[in-house]
Design an enzyme around this catalytic site. Sequence first.
Site, PDB file in Angstrom:
ATOM      1  N   GLU A 201      69.561   5.926 112.004  1.00 39.07           N
ATOM      2  CA  GLU A 201      70.108   4.576 111.925  1.00 39.07           C
ATOM      3  C   GLU A 201      71.632   4.611 111.921  1.00 39.07           C
ATOM      4  OE1 GLU A 201      71.045   2.653 108.333  1.00 39.07           O
ATOM      5  OE2 GLU A 201      69.437   3.694 107.237  1.00 39.07           O
TER       6      GLU A 201
ATOM      7  N   LYS B  40      75.711  -6.050 110.756  1.00 44.07           N
ATOM      8  CA  LYS B  40      74.489  -5.397 110.289  1.00 44.07           C
ATOM      9  C   LYS B  40      73.307  -6.050 110.991  1.00 44.07           C
ATOM     10  CE  LYS B  40      72.036  -4.350 105.957  1.00 44.07           C
ATOM     11  NZ  LYS B  40      72.044  -4.587 104.490  1.00 44.07           N
TER      12      LYS B  40
ATOM     13  N   ASP C 184      62.605 -12.546  98.658  1.00 39.85           N
ATOM     14  CA  ASP C 184      63.540 -11.680  99.388  1.00 39.85           C
ATOM     15  C   ASP C 184      62.901 -10.301  99.567  1.00 39.85           C
ATOM     16  OD1 ASP C 184      65.626 -10.390 100.543  1.00 39.85           O
ATOM     17  OD2 ASP C 184      67.106 -10.853  98.986  1.00 39.85           O
TER      18      ASP C 184
ATOM     19  N   SER D  83      62.502  -7.083 102.309  1.00 40.14           N
ATOM     20  CA  SER D  83      63.133  -6.484 103.478  1.00 40.14           C
ATOM     21  C   SER D  83      62.209  -6.498 104.696  1.00 40.14           C
ATOM     22  CB  SER D  83      63.537  -5.046 103.164  1.00 40.14           C
ATOM     23  OG  SER D  83      63.955  -4.375 104.331  1.00 40.14           O
ATOM     24  N   ALA D  84      62.805  -6.758 105.854  1.00 42.05           N
ATOM     25  CA  ALA D  84      62.049  -6.710 107.103  1.00 42.05           C
ATOM     26  C   ALA D  84      61.604  -5.293 107.442  1.00 42.05           C
ATOM     27  CB  ALA D  84      62.903  -7.275 108.238  1.00 42.05           C
ATOM     28  N   ASP D  85      62.203  -4.292 106.762  1.00 45.10           N
ATOM     29  CA  ASP D  85      61.817  -2.903 107.026  1.00 45.10           C
ATOM     30  C   ASP D  85      60.322  -2.695 106.820  1.00 45.10           C
ATOM     31  OD1 ASP D  85      64.530  -2.640 107.229  1.00 45.10           O
ATOM     32  OD2 ASP D  85      64.784  -1.352 105.472  1.00 45.10           O
TER      33      ASP D  85
ATOM     34  N   LYS E 287      65.298   2.275  98.170  1.00 41.16           N
ATOM     35  CA  LYS E 287      66.597   2.211  97.479  1.00 41.16           C
ATOM     36  C   LYS E 287      66.389   1.791  96.027  1.00 41.16           C
ATOM     37  CE  LYS E 287      69.294   1.042 101.612  1.00 41.16           C
ATOM     38  NZ  LYS E 287      68.244   0.813 102.625  1.00 41.16           N
TER      39      LYS E 287
END
Length: 797
Positions: free
Chosen positions: A54, A117, A169, A171-173, A190
Amino acid sequence: MLRASLRGTFTSQCLISLRKASSLSAARERRAPIDVHPEVEDALARGKPVVALESTIITHGMPYPTSLEMAQSVERIVRSTGSIPATIAVIGGRIKIGLHPAELERLADQSNPTAVKLSRRDIAAAIALKKDGGTTCCSTLIFAALAGIKVFATGGLGGVHRGGENTMDVSADLHELTRCPVGLVSAGVKSILDIRRYDFVIETLGVPVVSYAETHDFPAFYSGRSGLESPWRVNDPRTAAQILHTHWQLGMSNGALFAVPIPAEYEAVGSALQEAVEQAVRESEERNISKLGKAVTPWLLNRVGELTQGKSLASNIALVENTALVGGQIAVEYAKLAGDKHDQDQCYPVAGIQGKPDELSSASDVVSSGATDDLKEELPNASLIIVGCAAVDITSQPLTDSDLGHQSTSPGKVSMSLGGVGRNIAEAAHRVLSSCGSEFSAATLLVSPVGDDSFGRLLREETRMLGMRSDGLISVHGGRSSVCSLLLERSGGLRAGVADMDLVRDMDGHMAREFISAHKPKLLAVDGNISPDTLKVVVSECLRNGIDAANNTSQFSEPTSVVKSASILPAIASNLDQLAGSPIAFASPNLLELAHVYQQAQLLNLTSHDRWWQVLDGLGLGSKFRMDLDLLSRRDASSHDTSGRSLAFLVENGVAQMAINLLPFFRHLVIKCGDMGVIVVMRLTGDDAAKSSWSTGSTNHHGRYVVSQSSTSGDIVVLQHFPAMQLPSDALVNTTGAGDSLVGALLAALVQSPKAFHSIISLQRTIDIAQRAALLSLQSPLAVSPLLSSLHGQLSH
């Protein structure tokens, strides 16, 4: 280039459907702005291991210059495993799969912090607005899957943010792992996130989570233990690769998460770092930073770095480097498992122009396929035109040479790719030229007839997929596209073949003449598959457009084969009386073709022509030239050659004599001598002779060249030997396109520097580039190696 592996009987329609299966091919067919780094492209085409990396960690995750040093270190670590790194980003609105060093520096340089980003939602807008962008785990997964890269190494995965049960909220990950069949190697989630709620979400989404460790402990970024356990555990790259390969075998579209704990030596500071994380999270909530969306993570990581006085940064780098090491090892094992089945249906194009779909016409027997659509794009005139054969190559290779028996089939591999001498040369020239800048993306034009059959459609579509212009492909109604069936030895050498080239041989020269007249290129090349009558028309048209010496179109003849090598001679004979110079500027025969051309020139009485005698007499070659040539012939063929072979063949086999006797017809002869290297024999006249550095040069046996300048005409004759570049004995893959790659790279150099042969230094550099191109293609399963795009740095000098 299409490289579909086939066994047994097949149809061209089947091949087209295989090509459609590639996501990258389909995206390029829709003119998506994607550039694949030539090294990555070559690795994917050959089934070599590739690891995606990435770039948000470069643009937003670390301060400069640490960000750049980290990115460079991670790429080096991936290479140490035998894998190829593919750092993914968006530069100027183009998706980059693999970055050049200057592009890495551009992303890392925060003196101009314009990079955004990029998650899934941001991709299209960033491209439309021509932005630079760092790809998150989410978008990197998308582009890795698009390219067929099976392993992606990163630091930490996104997840559920603190308070996510209220803010939603997430993450789209996590969602992207359900859509992309890629193995994501990370140090867990994380630690600034809600790891427990992440566990609930990832389980609901059905993404396999595998701890890559001695225990089932799920790591928490700075710490090897989060308090949670993964349902599965592996501790070797082979097993991890088997999980990904099983997904592929079953056609599953989801990825897998491999959670790798931080190296043990950084575990001790993990608890202190976690305290800093908790404090940073509290501060973000107090200052309402936690409501800033995608800006939250960079702020938190930066604040943790401040609170720990840089200790978190050291740990961050360590865990990223560790996942890169593991990712590279998994990719190597995956490539072994995939073997020949590894995405061989994919096309790996280079940056270039994108033509519009061709429309076949049945109203006339001949139409210029793609010409109408490409003209709507207002493409510039081509600087280089190659008139010759575009063909489909069908290659057969037995498992062992002893398997080749009479009147029976043999076990082995059968593959299909684009070929044809003219097409190979055009691709090689395009790869080298287009990588030098966007102004050269449409500089190369291939002019060739193709049938209106399945093979013809394949040729047109795949030409566009390579980023090449297709307006020179002439569709012949009812015609049979050129096909070459090759039988290779196990070592990769050519054993036998059958070529169906009637369509090219019967090509009407007036078709090519229209392109020459319209474009007036700097350089035109022809291959020997064209009939002598067509060659006459082409050569005459070039000479007609070269009346103004300042804009003279040069002709380059590639003999193709011994039998066809003399087909250019009738065109020379018909124009010999009309010219003061040689009709053909360049020719590139091998040793056998040189001898055949010389013999045929004698049979056609060209060596009895008044013009021939006039030129030879004007050269003024005497005893000194013969003595210098004799001394050169005593030199070793190469300083690396321990066999004791010398350049004696120059004199003993009459190579020098034949070449010099052909100079009235060809101004420059680039003679391909296989593992004995390359010999250049040329004649400079008039201002070219007076202004070249050869006019002040003299014979230099150490430099492997002989120079003679006529005291009467001022003509200069140069004969120079260039030793072959070394190729490891186990590196040879196939020989089918090496010579074509040499010629294509040579043409690219001449387009950029038409006087390249006029300087001792520039000639050396030009032949070096051409030989490197041949060497790269010898090591590639494709006729023209994608790595030719990497030669632009040498060409720009």
